[in-house]
Enzyme design. Structure first.
Site, mmCIF file in Angstrom:
data_model
loop_
_atom_site.group_PDB
_atom_site.id
_atom_site.type_symbol
_atom_site.label_atom_id
_atom_site.label_comp_id
_atom_site.label_asym_id
_atom_site.label_seq_id
_atom_site.Cartn_x
_atom_site.Cartn_y
_atom_site.Cartn_z
ATOM 1 N N LEU A 33 0.810 -1.232 0.000
ATOM 2 C CA LEU A 33 0.000 0.000 0.000
ATOM 3 C C LEU A 33 0.839 1.276 0.000
ATOM 4 C CD1 LEU A 33 -3.046 -0.900 2.317
ATOM 5 C CD2 LEU A 33 -2.826 -1.179 -0.159
ATOM 6 N N ASN A 91 13.919 -2.528 -4.579
ATOM 7 C CA ASN A 91 12.498 -2.886 -4.566
ATOM 8 C C ASN A 91 12.128 -3.768 -5.762
ATOM 9 O OD1 ASN A 91 9.770 -2.594 -3.435
ATOM 10 N ND2 ASN A 91 9.356 -1.543 -5.359
ATOM 11 N N TYR A 140 14.727 2.394 -14.033
ATOM 12 C CA TYR A 140 13.433 1.696 -13.981
ATOM 13 C C TYR A 140 13.378 0.603 -15.063
ATOM 14 C CZ TYR A 140 8.573 0.732 -15.020
ATOM 15 O OH TYR A 140 7.392 0.084 -15.300
ATOM 16 N N PHE A 168 2.845 -1.189 -22.948
ATOM 17 C CA PHE A 168 3.107 0.140 -23.483
ATOM 18 C C PHE A 168 2.385 1.123 -22.538
ATOM 19 C CE2 PHE A 168 5.826 -0.238 -27.220
ATOM 20 C CZ PHE A 168 6.132 -1.574 -27.049
ATOM 21 N N ILE A 206 2.944 20.374 -22.741
ATOM 22 C CA ILE A 206 3.428 19.432 -23.751
ATOM 23 C C ILE A 206 4.944 19.390 -23.616
ATOM 24 C CG2 ILE A 206 3.476 18.843 -26.207
ATOM 25 C CD1 ILE A 206 0.741 19.463 -26.048
ATOM 26 N N ARG A 281 11.090 16.370 -21.712
ATOM 27 C CA ARG A 281 11.337 15.713 -20.430
ATOM 28 C C ARG A 281 12.500 14.741 -20.648
ATOM 29 N NH1 ARG A 281 6.405 12.407 -17.809
ATOM 30 N NH2 ARG A 281 7.047 10.929 -19.408
HETATM 31 N N1 UFG Z 1 3.724 14.229 -21.316
HETATM 32 C C1 UFG Z 1 3.493 15.568 -21.573
HETATM 33 N N2 UFG Z 1 2.984 16.330 -20.577
HETATM 34 C C2 UFG Z 1 2.725 15.844 -19.337
HETATM 35 C C3 UFG Z 1 2.966 14.472 -19.088
HETATM 36 C C4 UFG Z 1 3.482 13.701 -20.101
HETATM 37 O O1 UFG Z 1 3.720 16.055 -22.671
HETATM 38 O O2 UFG Z 1 2.280 16.605 -18.472
HETATM 39 C C5 UFG Z 1 4.213 13.388 -22.423
HETATM 40 C C6 UFG Z 1 5.484 12.665 -22.100
HETATM 41 O O3 UFG Z 1 6.595 13.464 -22.405
HETATM 42 C C7 UFG Z 1 5.349 11.433 -22.974
HETATM 43 C C8 UFG Z 1 3.843 11.194 -23.067
HETATM 44 O O4 UFG Z 1 3.245 12.407 -22.651
HETATM 45 O O5 UFG Z 1 5.820 11.695 -24.245
HETATM 46 C C9 UFG Z 1 3.372 10.094 -22.143
HETATM 47 O O6 UFG Z 1 3.909 10.329 -20.863
HETATM 48 P P1 UFG Z 1 3.508 9.479 -19.583
HETATM 49 O O7 UFG Z 1 4.276 10.046 -18.430
HETATM 50 O O8 UFG Z 1 2.037 9.384 -19.492
HETATM 51 O O9 UFG Z 1 4.025 8.039 -19.952
HETATM 52 P P2 UFG Z 1 5.497 7.566 -20.340
HETATM 53 O O10 UFG Z 1 5.457 7.296 -21.803
HETATM 54 O O11 UFG Z 1 6.575 8.436 -19.855
HETATM 55 O O12 UFG Z 1 5.611 6.319 -19.397
HETATM 56 C C10 UFG Z 1 5.130 5.082 -19.712
HETATM 57 C C11 UFG Z 1 4.935 4.250 -18.473
HETATM 58 C C12 UFG Z 1 6.240 3.985 -17.806
HETATM 59 C C13 UFG Z 1 7.202 3.451 -18.787
HETATM 60 C C14 UFG Z 1 7.327 4.373 -19.956
HETATM 61 C C15 UFG Z 1 8.271 3.884 -21.011
HETATM 62 O O13 UFG Z 1 4.074 4.921 -17.600
HETATM 63 O O14 UFG Z 1 6.048 3.061 -16.781
HETATM 64 O O15 UFG Z 1 6.065 4.502 -20.545
HETATM 65 O O16 UFG Z 1 8.729 4.949 -21.790
HETATM 66 F F1 UFG Z 1 8.412 3.310 -18.239
#
Ligand code: UFG
Length: 324
Positions: A33, A91, A140, A168, A206, A281
């Site tokens: 949790l 972990n 990760y 994905f 974005i 990012r």
């Molecule tokens: N993004 C934005 N604005 C935001 C948040 C995210 O533009 O406020 C973009 C990110 O840059 C990314 C896309 O939206 O291009 C998706 O981002 P998420 O954070 O929703 O997801 P991620 O693709 O980073 O992460 C996911 C999984 C992770 C995994 C990763 C692999 O959640 O566990 O894919 O790349 F590790």
């Protein structure tokens, strides 16, 4: 016989639990949790515990006849993993060894494991298929890839049978509205866009608008959490029927850009909100799209909710319900 869900109180785990329970499985959720929610475990039994505690795991195996384990317990913040790799290796990797140790001791040899597209790093091309090189770019992804390797070795030496799912971008919520995504802190795109739509956040960002993609923003493959649940059910049946250990991508095989996700959220919610361009990012690959043919062929998996608008619609219903 019961199925043990480690991390079953989390976002994906709770949806898997519901799916299995509805199909008649006895489920036991084991979760510390830290990020999971007790109220998300609405089906089967619940035991609060941590995989770092081998005795706690043993108690579960003493109490129940565990036929198979679905292992979803992990830390999953990419940025945090870069800053605090020890937390992730302890972990995600070391604690998985504890679980595997107890499984062996009790003769449990079937495991379904939550891996990630982050094990591929920056792919040389899309769609990504399972046998493409895996070069994770953050701890990760590396921690998940290490576990994949451990499974290969444990199969050879100890006869462990595994199904590894490389998710994905999990998104959406239970179509019946009982459970959904609830991260704290929230870093995922769709819930953040919904926060902007509902006015909880003043704007959406974005991250990067100069990628070499269709519209300059990052492209991802969003897969409905319900469809992930179905894959676990099929993976379990596959192992029960003596299926060979294997690795499967789970995605919709469709690239959706951040701008397209923004437009979908505006369309579905009927709300406009401010969107600002921000810096890239760190560690974000430009484009991640799954080739999921293998899961379709070998497991008979057919995602039901492939449209981004449907995914957003279910997430929005949950979002509004959660806000009361
Ligand atoms: N993004 C934005 N604005 C935001 C948040 C995210 O533009 O406020 C973009 C990110 O840059 C990314 C896309 O939206 O291009 C998706 O981002 P998420 O954070 O929703 O997801 P991620 O693709 O980073 O992460 C996911 C999984 C992770 C995994 C990763 C692999 O959640 O566990 O894919 O790349 F590790």
């Amino acid at each position: 016989m019961a199925v043990l869900l480690c991390g079953g109180a989390g976002y994906i785990g709770s949806h898997v639990n519901k799916r299995l329970y509805r199909e008649g499985y006895q489920t036991v959720t084991f979760d510390n949790l830290v990020y999971g929610h007790r109220e998300a475990v609405k089906w089967g039994d619940f035991i609060q515990g941590d995989l770092k505690d081998q005795n706690a795991i043993e108690q579960v195996f003493q109490k129940y006849d565990i036929e198979a384990v679905i292992h979803l317990a992990a830390y999953a913040y990419v940025g945090e993993s870069v800053a605090e790799p020890e937390k992730y290796y302890c972990n995600n990797v070391a604690n998985t060894l504890n679980l595997l140790h107890v499984m062996r001791k009790y003769g449990c040899r079937k495991i379904i494991f939550s891996s990630t597209c982050a094990t591929y790093g920056e792919p040389e091309r899309v769609p990504i298929v399972e046998d493409m090189p895996q070069h994770p770019v953050n701890p990760y992804g590396a921690s998940k890839l290490m576990i994949e390797r451990i499974f290969r070795d444990y199969e050879k030496a100890y006869g462990m049978q595994y199904v590894v799912f490389r998710y994905f971008n999990a998104a959406g919520a239970d179509p019946e509205g009982e459970i959904g995504e609830d991260h704290d802190p929230e870093t995922h795109l769709i819930p953040l866009l919904l926060d902007a739509a509902s006015g909880k956040r003043k704007e959406a960002k974005i991250f990067g608008t100069d990628y070499k993609t269709k519209d300059g923003s990052c492209v991802r493959d969003y897969i409905h959490v319900y469809d992930l649940g179905t894959a676990h059910l099929l993976g379990l049946r596959y192992l029960e029927n003596g299926g060979k250990s294997d690795f499967f991508n789970l995605g919709n095989e469709k690239g959706v850009s951040v701008w397209e996700a923004v437009n979908s959220v505006k369309r579905v919610t009927g709300r406009d909100f401010k969107v600002v361009s921000a810096e890239r990012r760190e560690g974000d690959p430009a484009e991640l799209v799954a080739g999921s043919e293998k899961a379709k062929q070998k497991l008979g998996w057919k995602p039901l909710y492939g449209e981004i608008d449907t995914i957003v619609e279910h997430a929005w219903k949950w979002h509004e319900r959660k806000r009361g």
